[in-house]
Design a protein around this motif. Structure first.
Motif, PDB file in Angstrom:
ATOM      1  N   GLU A  41      77.046 104.539 -12.955  1.00  0.00           N
ATOM      2  CA  GLU A  41      77.191 104.929 -14.626  1.00  0.00           C
ATOM      3  C   GLU A  41      76.765 103.922 -15.024  1.00  0.00           C
ATOM      4  OE1 GLU A  41      81.279 106.420 -15.540  1.00  0.00           O
ATOM      5  OE2 GLU A  41      81.471 108.631 -15.071  1.00  0.00           O
ATOM      6  N   VAL A  42      77.288 103.075 -14.406  1.00  0.00           N
ATOM      7  CA  VAL A  42      76.179 101.346 -15.293  1.00  0.00           C
ATOM      8  C   VAL A  42      75.141 101.540 -14.661  1.00  0.00           C
ATOM      9  CG1 VAL A  42      76.352  99.436 -14.904  1.00  0.00           C
ATOM     10  CG2 VAL A  42      78.635  99.728 -15.351  1.00  0.00           C
ATOM     11  N   GLU A  43      74.029 101.852 -13.895  1.00  0.00           N
ATOM     12  CA  GLU A  43      73.213 101.948 -13.338  1.00  0.00           C
ATOM     13  C   GLU A  43      72.236 102.888 -14.035  1.00  0.00           C
ATOM     14  OE1 GLU A  43      71.770  99.604 -12.005  1.00  0.00           O
ATOM     15  OE2 GLU A  43      72.769  99.083 -10.310  1.00  0.00           O
ATOM     16  N   MET A  44      72.737 104.036 -14.759  1.00  0.00           N
ATOM     17  CA  MET A  44      72.276 104.803 -15.368  1.00  0.00           C
ATOM     18  C   MET A  44      72.331 104.607 -16.793  1.00  0.00           C
ATOM     19  SD  MET A  44      73.981 108.560 -13.308  1.00  0.00           S
ATOM     20  CE  MET A  44      74.862 108.495 -14.814  1.00  0.00           C
ATOM     21  N   LYS A  45      73.389 104.054 -17.206  1.00  0.00           N
ATOM     22  CA  LYS A  45      73.849 103.488 -18.661  1.00  0.00           C
ATOM     23  C   LYS A  45      72.030 102.438 -19.195  1.00  0.00           C
ATOM     24  CE  LYS A  45      76.580 101.006 -20.273  1.00  0.00           C
ATOM     25  NZ  LYS A  45      78.658 100.794 -20.334  1.00  0.00           N
ATOM     26  N   ILE A  52      73.194 115.313  -8.817  1.00  0.00           N
ATOM     27  CA  ILE A  52      72.720 116.553  -9.326  1.00  0.00           C
ATOM     28  C   ILE A  52      72.569 116.433 -10.684  1.00  0.00           C
ATOM     29  CG2 ILE A  52      72.504 119.348  -9.518  1.00  0.00           C
ATOM     30  CD1 ILE A  52      74.284 119.094  -6.380  1.00  0.00           C
ATOM     31  N   HIS A  53      73.590 116.028 -11.447  1.00  0.00           N
ATOM     32  CA  HIS A  53      73.168 116.563 -13.535  1.00  0.00           C
ATOM     33  C   HIS A  53      72.151 115.586 -13.397  1.00  0.00           C
ATOM     34  CE1 HIS A  53      74.376 117.267 -16.918  1.00  0.00           C
ATOM     35  NE2 HIS A  53      74.149 115.999 -17.319  1.00  0.00           N
ATOM     36  N   MET A  54      72.484 113.920 -12.339  1.00  0.00           N
ATOM     37  CA  MET A  54      71.595 113.161 -13.521  1.00  0.00           C
ATOM     38  C   MET A  54      69.997 113.844 -12.991  1.00  0.00           C
ATOM     39  SD  MET A  54      71.452 109.452 -11.799  1.00  0.00           S
ATOM     40  CE  MET A  54      69.614 109.491 -10.216  1.00  0.00           C
ATOM     41  N   GLU A  55      69.896 114.092 -12.183  1.00  0.00           N
ATOM     42  CA  GLU A  55      68.551 114.505 -11.612  1.00  0.00           C
ATOM     43  C   GLU A  55      67.787 115.902 -12.205  1.00  0.00           C
ATOM     44  OE1 GLU A  55      66.571 113.258  -9.394  1.00  0.00           O
ATOM     45  OE2 GLU A  55      68.070 111.681  -7.874  1.00  0.00           O
ATOM     46  N   GLU A  56      68.886 116.431 -12.816  1.00  0.00           N
ATOM     47  CA  GLU A  56      68.356 117.970 -13.382  1.00  0.00           C
ATOM     48  C   GLU A  56      67.958 116.810 -14.781  1.00  0.00           C
ATOM     49  OE1 GLU A  56      70.097 122.022 -14.228  1.00  0.00           O
ATOM     50  OE2 GLU A  56      71.281 120.868 -13.781  1.00  0.00           O
ATOM     51  N   VAL A  57      68.582 116.510 -15.556  1.00  0.00           N
ATOM     52  CA  VAL A  57      68.794 115.457 -17.128  1.00  0.00           C
ATOM     53  C   VAL A  57      67.377 115.124 -16.635  1.00  0.00           C
ATOM     54  CG1 VAL A  57      69.521 114.305 -18.576  1.00  0.00           C
ATOM     55  CG2 VAL A  57      70.947 115.508 -17.087  1.00  0.00           C
ATOM     56  N   LEU A  58      66.804 114.579 -15.332  1.00  0.00           N
ATOM     57  CA  LEU A  58      65.928 113.390 -15.749  1.00  0.00           C
ATOM     58  C   LEU A  58      64.437 114.858 -15.113  1.00  0.00           C
ATOM     59  CD1 LEU A  58      66.478 110.715 -13.060  1.00  0.00           C
ATOM     60  CD2 LEU A  58      66.465 110.294 -15.449  1.00  0.00           C
ATOM     61  N   GLY A  59      64.830 116.124 -15.042  1.00  0.00           N
ATOM     62  CA  GLY A  59      63.426 116.549 -15.117  1.00  0.00           C
ATOM     63  C   GLY A  59      63.476 116.880 -13.726  1.00  0.00           C
TER      64      GLY A  59
END
Length: 693
Positions: A133-137, A166-173
């Motif tokens: 989450e820190v890296e994504m933020k 999976i959610h991260m990849e889907e948000v990124l398209g």
């Protein structure tokens, strides 16, 4: 340390006694009266608040140049490092340290802290979540991918990690990347929710064929009823009715014997109902009801009844209701197989339907449940199952051979050494008589007398032979009957009656003589009455008198005296209109009354009520004689009725008084008067002697 000191390793060099906290001894309150000034709880709390010392807070530090900032960072890092050195296992310290480094925008150092924390315990998935989450933020996407990749590799059974990745990849398209992650996850065969998430993912992007392929893999991985139902509903949603039906059919082939099969059949039938395929739905319901155990088909029965009420005709509705009731009875007999009332109800239901094989099956299952003990009270309800079974086979099924077999089996299982049922023997014999098989009936009744003799069996057997006119057989049976039960007055009377009906007077008299000579009889009064009536009918008055005298030698009951007297009144020899004969009979009756009165007065003076009843009967007889009667003869002997009170005695002592009627006879009155005169004379004599002195 010496043995006198109680040491404890956790206290170092101190003893337990030295570390004890000594509480002050509670003071004993002598004066418990309320104080003049009362202190409230609110007052105490307010005072405590006022006396609190101000909290010491560290002063706020303002950093003005880079050197001060470097010093501050060095000091904080040293504090964190010291803290980690002390409590390395404490995760919250690592998280605070990493977040502090993040707040200083020193991301390399923050990563270093996270990596060191994961070295301590990489199995804690929360650390991986926070790290990613820190890296994504901070939008370090590749770093985040790296963290997620390592996390799902090390902890593949933690679903949350996969979902987040999976959610991260889907948000990124990155749909292809998300699909690839799903494939990696599916190789671990996760639970149903994981598969369903993959299917929903594909459906979000309208990849129906891909979703169908995943569903196929899903039902192979989790061959459960719920999985197939979801698959079929998905196909139905897409309008693929044939594919949906195929799903249900595959499920029935694989899971027809599953514990949740009821749910599958209900869903399949409802699907066909929606497709307007009523006959298909009915067939599914019937197939399910035949294959699923009754204990698990409650919901299925309810749905079937509702279905038939909506779509079926009258016959179909009745079948459905019968099926529901059948299910209820099955449930009852499964819970308690010895509940014979439930079996009776179940049998009545099947008989009302009229399918012979079903009725027989229920009867066979019912009679297989033998009572728990060989005691008659347990068998009394059970035996009626056999009776009803035999009657059903004879009257409804009209299978005589099967009826005969039912009776034979029933008589075989009853433990005749301990108890028996005359009803079964008689029903079996009557069945053979109805079939005109007299020899078979005789065999059954003969076996009954040999194995389990009973009054009913003897009576019925004798009745049958008497109707057939076999007198010798009747005599033999009566002899057997009396040999088995010599105290039975009914048997003696009936035997004698048989002989009398055959004009065998001497044989009848001999039977009566044998009967009254028996040492024990169950109802001797009936036997004597029958013998006396027999002699009176034969006109043997002298023999009758002799019988009465013999009876009075055995018992002097009031009824015997009254019967004897009435006999003497009625025992008028030919011609009956002769006045002299009547007077003689009246004199004989008076003689009997006089003897009875004398006996009751001398030998049983306590029986006052019986004596009064005797005199009343005598008075009534004298009144009925008319001119020949002498009422005054009896009236002078009648007693006076006195109402008295006596104390009621119970186990706990006296319990009040009760009223009763006492009788005072004339001879007792004279005796009482004489006693008073005698006492008065004695008192007078004593007084005269006293005056002389």
């Amino acid at each position: 340390m010496g043995s006198t000191r109680e040491s404890d390793p956790s206290l170092g060099y101190l003893t337990r006694k030295e570390t004890e906290v000594k509480l002050p001894r509670p003071t004993r309150v002598k004066n418990k009266t309320p104080a003049a000034i009362q202190i409230t709880a609110e007052q105490i709390l307010r005072e405590a608040r006022e006396r609190q010392e101000a909290e010491i807070r560290p002063p706020k530090q303002k950093i003005t140049d880079p050197s001060e900032l470097a010093d501050y960072r060095l000091r904080k890092r040293k504090e964190f490092e010291d803290l980690i050195r002390r409590v390395r296992w404490n995760k919250s310290v690592w998280v605070k340290y990493a977040k502090w480094e993040e707040s200083q925008n020193d991301f390399n150092r923050a990563r270093s802290v996270w990596e060191r924390a994961l070295e301590v315990d990489y199995r804690d998935h929360t650390m991986w979540l926070k790290y990613a989450e820190v890296e994504m933020k901070n939008k370090f996407i590749n770093h985040a991918r790296n963290v997620w990749d390592r996390a799902v590799t090390l902890l593949p059974r933690v679903d949350q990690l996969w979902y987040k990745y999976i959610h991260m990849e889907e948000v990124l398209g990155n749909v292809a990347g998300a699909r690839q992650i799903f494939e990696r996850w599916m190789s671990w065969q996760p639970d149903q929710q994981g598969w369903l998430s993959y299917i929903k993912f594909e459906l979000r992007y309208n990849e129906v064929e891909r979703a169908r392929a995943i569903f196929d893999r899903f039902v192979e991985c989790h061959p459960k009823v719920g999985a197939y139902i979801r698959y079929a509903k998905s196909e139905m949603k897409n309008g693929e009715i044939a594919r949906a039906r195929n799903c249900y059919e595959r499920a029935v082939e694989k899971l027809a014997d599953d514990e949740e099969a009821e749910q599958l059949f209900v869903a399949f039938a409802e699907f066909e109902e929606k497709c307007k395929e009523v006959e298909r739905a009915r067939c599914i319901y019937k197939f399910a009801l035949d294959h699923i155990p009754k204990g698990r088909a409650e919901d299925l029965y309810r749905k079937f009844v509702a279905f038939e009420k909506q779509y079926g005709d009258r016959e179909g509705i009745e079948d459905a209701i019968v099926g529901k009731r059948r299910f209820q009875y099955e449930d009852e007999v499964r819970k308690n197989p010895l509940n014979y009332d439930a079996w009776f109800d179940y049998i009545r239901l099947e008989e009302s339907v009229g399918i012979k094989d079903r009725v027989r099956d229920v009867y066979e299952r019912a009679i297989a449940n033998l009572p728990p003990a060989q005691e008659k009270r347990y068998w009394q309800r059970y035996i009626y199952l056999w009776i009803n079974y035999a009657l059903y086979e004879e009257l409804d099924a009209q299978d005589m051979e099967r009826t005969r077999e039912v009776y034979k089996l029933c008589l075989r299982i009853i433990p005749h050494q301990k108890f028996s049922f005359a009803k079964i023997w008689l029903l079996a014999a009557q069945f053979e008589i109805r079939q005109l098989n007299l020899q078979g009936a005789r065999k059954i009744l003969g076996a009954a007398i040999g194995r389990a003799p009973k009054d009913k069996i003897f009576k019925k057997y004798i009745e049958v032979e008497l109707q057939l006119g076999n007198i010798d057989r009747c005599r033999t049976l009566y002899e057997k009957y009396l040999e088995w039960s010599p105290e039975n007055c009914y048997a003696w009377s009936k035997y004698a009656e048989l002989e009398r009906s055959l004009a065998e007077t001497e044989r009848a008299r001999a039977i009566f003589e044998l009967a009254i000579d028996q040492p024990a009889l169950d109802m001797p009064e009936l036997l004597w009455k029958a013998y006396i009536d027999f002699e009176i009918t034969e006109g043997e008055f002298e023999r009758t008198r002799a019988l009465y005298e013999r009876l009075l030698n055995r018992t002097k009951h009031l009824k015997v005296w009254l019967s004897y007297a009435k006999f003497e009144v009625s025992a008028v020899e030919e011609p009956e209109d002769d006045l002299e004969q009547k007077e003689k009979s009246i004199q004989r009756a008076r003689g009997v009354f006089e003897r009875a009165l004398s006996y009751l007065r001398t030998s049983a003076p306590e029986l006052k009520e019986e004596r009064a009843m005797l005199l009343e009967e005598w008075l009534n007889l004298e009144s009925s004689y008319g001119e020949l009667g002498n009422v005054d003869l009896v009236r002078v002997k009648l007693p006076k009725k006195l109402k008295k009170r006596r104390q009621i005695e119970t186990e706990d002592g006296p319990a009040g008084y009760e009223e009763y009627i006492d009788y005072l006879f004339p001879e007792e009155t004279q005796t009482t008067n004489l006693k008073i005169l005698e006492a008065a004379y004695k008192w007078k004599k004593q007084k005269v002697s006293h005056d002389d002195d």
